[in-house]
Design a protein around this motif. Structure first.
Motif, PDB file in Angstrom:
ATOM      1  N   PRO A 117       0.794  -1.237   0.000  1.00 23.25           N
ATOM      2  CA  PRO A 117       0.000   0.000   0.000  1.00 23.25           C
ATOM      3  C   PRO A 117       0.826   1.287   0.000  1.00 23.25           C
ATOM      4  CG  PRO A 117      -0.983  -1.595   1.478  1.00 23.25           C
ATOM      5  CD  PRO A 117       0.338  -2.183   1.029  1.00 23.25           C
ATOM      6  N   SER A 118       1.926   1.325   0.726  1.00 28.29           N
ATOM      7  CA  SER A 118       2.726   2.560   0.740  1.00 28.29           C
ATOM      8  C   SER A 118       3.426   2.784  -0.604  1.00 28.29           C
ATOM      9  CB  SER A 118       3.741   2.555   1.885  1.00 28.29           C
ATOM     10  OG  SER A 118       4.650   1.494   1.727  1.00 28.29           O
ATOM     11  N   ASN A 119       3.825   1.691  -1.266  1.00 31.98           N
ATOM     12  CA  ASN A 119       4.441   1.826  -2.593  1.00 31.98           C
ATOM     13  C   ASN A 119       3.408   2.259  -3.629  1.00 31.98           C
ATOM     14  OD1 ASN A 119       6.768   0.962  -1.351  1.00 31.98           O
ATOM     15  ND2 ASN A 119       6.627  -1.130  -2.114  1.00 31.98           N
ATOM     16  N   ALA A 120       2.192   1.728  -3.518  1.00 33.59           N
ATOM     17  CA  ALA A 120       1.118   2.133  -4.430  1.00 33.59           C
ATOM     18  C   ALA A 120       0.824   3.623  -4.264  1.00 33.59           C
ATOM     19  CB  ALA A 120      -0.134   1.298  -4.178  1.00 33.59           C
ATOM     20  N   ALA A 121       0.838   4.102  -3.023  1.00 28.54           N
ATOM     21  CA  ALA A 121       0.595   5.527  -2.765  1.00 28.54           C
ATOM     22  C   ALA A 121       1.709   6.380  -3.374  1.00 28.54           C
ATOM     23  CB  ALA A 121       0.485   5.783  -1.267  1.00 28.54           C
ATOM     24  N   ALA A 122       2.955   5.916  -3.280  1.00 31.69           N
ATOM     25  CA  ALA A 122       4.079   6.663  -3.854  1.00 31.69           C
ATOM     26  C   ALA A 122       3.965   6.733  -5.373  1.00 31.69           C
ATOM     27  CB  ALA A 122       5.406   6.024  -3.442  1.00 31.69           C
ATOM     28  N   LEU A 123       3.653   5.601  -6.012  1.00 33.09           N
ATOM     29  CA  LEU A 123       3.510   5.590  -7.472  1.00 33.09           C
ATOM     30  C   LEU A 123       2.330   6.461  -7.895  1.00 33.09           C
ATOM     31  CD1 LEU A 123       4.434   4.517 -10.218  1.00 33.09           C
ATOM     32  CD2 LEU A 123       2.892   2.565  -9.857  1.00 33.09           C
ATOM     33  N   TYR A 124       1.214   6.350  -7.196  1.00 35.34           N
ATOM     34  CA  TYR A 124       0.028   7.156  -7.478  1.00 35.34           C
ATOM     35  C   TYR A 124       0.369   8.650  -7.425  1.00 35.34           C
ATOM     36  CZ  TYR A 124      -4.927   8.507  -7.065  1.00 35.34           C
ATOM     37  OH  TYR A 124      -6.181   9.049  -7.250  1.00 35.34           O
ATOM     38  N   GLY A 125       1.130   9.039  -6.412  1.00 34.85           N
ATOM     39  CA  GLY A 125       1.546  10.438  -6.284  1.00 34.85           C
ATOM     40  C   GLY A 125       2.396  10.897  -7.456  1.00 34.85           C
ATOM     41  N   LEU A 126       3.297  10.029  -7.919  1.00 38.54           N
ATOM     42  CA  LEU A 126       4.122  10.380  -9.083  1.00 38.54           C
ATOM     43  C   LEU A 126       3.268  10.563 -10.334  1.00 38.54           C
ATOM     44  CD1 LEU A 126       7.204   8.004  -8.646  1.00 38.54           C
ATOM     45  CD2 LEU A 126       7.186  10.496  -8.436  1.00 38.54           C
ATOM     46  N   VAL A 127       2.313   9.660 -10.535  1.00 39.49           N
ATOM     47  CA  VAL A 127       1.450   9.750 -11.715  1.00 39.49           C
ATOM     48  C   VAL A 127       0.611  11.026 -11.645  1.00 39.49           C
ATOM     49  CG1 VAL A 127      -0.414   8.657 -13.020  1.00 39.49           C
ATOM     50  CG2 VAL A 127       1.428   7.258 -12.064  1.00 39.49           C
ATOM     51  N   GLN A 128       0.134  11.359 -10.462  1.00 42.73           N
ATOM     52  CA  GLN A 128      -0.620  12.611 -10.312  1.00 42.73           C
ATOM     53  C   GLN A 128       0.267  13.823 -10.621  1.00 42.73           C
ATOM     54  OE1 GLN A 128      -2.426  12.488  -6.332  1.00 42.73           O
ATOM     55  NE2 GLN A 128      -4.380  12.615  -7.408  1.00 42.73           N
TER      56      GLN A 128
END
Length: 141
Positions: A117-128
């Protein structure tokens, strides 16, 4: 006037050359190693374990652009399973967080690419931050 035309020509040539600077996010997923490497502006920034499709299911290979982001998503197919920080990239397939972290690093999903979950949040933030149009998802065997 000739100087402006010359400078415009140089700019066009620089933009057309292969290997020109890429500003964006690349998420490269290897089904064989069950790893995701994330690059930002061509520089490696993350290397994470993932879970992709287990036997009887498939994770599509190819190169994709995200078409939908959902901070909080619940599966409409698999009993409302939570899919935090979902990045949808192909016909309902997504990269998303999973609370089944003990399976990361081995095939375990119905086809999506699962992350901590924390890695998904980091990737999501980059895509945003960089935008879906400046994000590439590449999945290989």
């Amino acid at each position: 006037m000739r100087r402006c035309v010359f400078l415009a020509g140089l700019l066009a040539l620089a933009l057309a050359l292969p290997g020109s600077a890429f500003a964006g996010v690349l998420a490269q997923i290897s089904l064989g190693s069950q790893r995701m490497q994330v690059y930002v502006n061509g520089e490696p920034v993350y290397n994470w374990p993932v879970s992709t499709a287990r036997r009887g299911y498939r994770t599509p290979t190819g190169t994709y652009k995200p078409y939908h982001l959902a901070r909080r998503h619940y599966s409409t197919i698999y009993d409302g399973s939570p899919m935090p920080h979902s990045i949808f990239f192909h016909k309902g397939y997504a990269i998303h967080g999973s609370y089944e972290t003990k399976h990361l690093g081995s095939p375990a999903s119905h086809g999506c690419v699962r992350l901590h979950p924390s890695n998904a949040a980091a990737l999501y933030g980059l895509v945003q931050r960089y935008g879906a149009g400046n994000t590439t998802i590449k999945i290989t065997h």
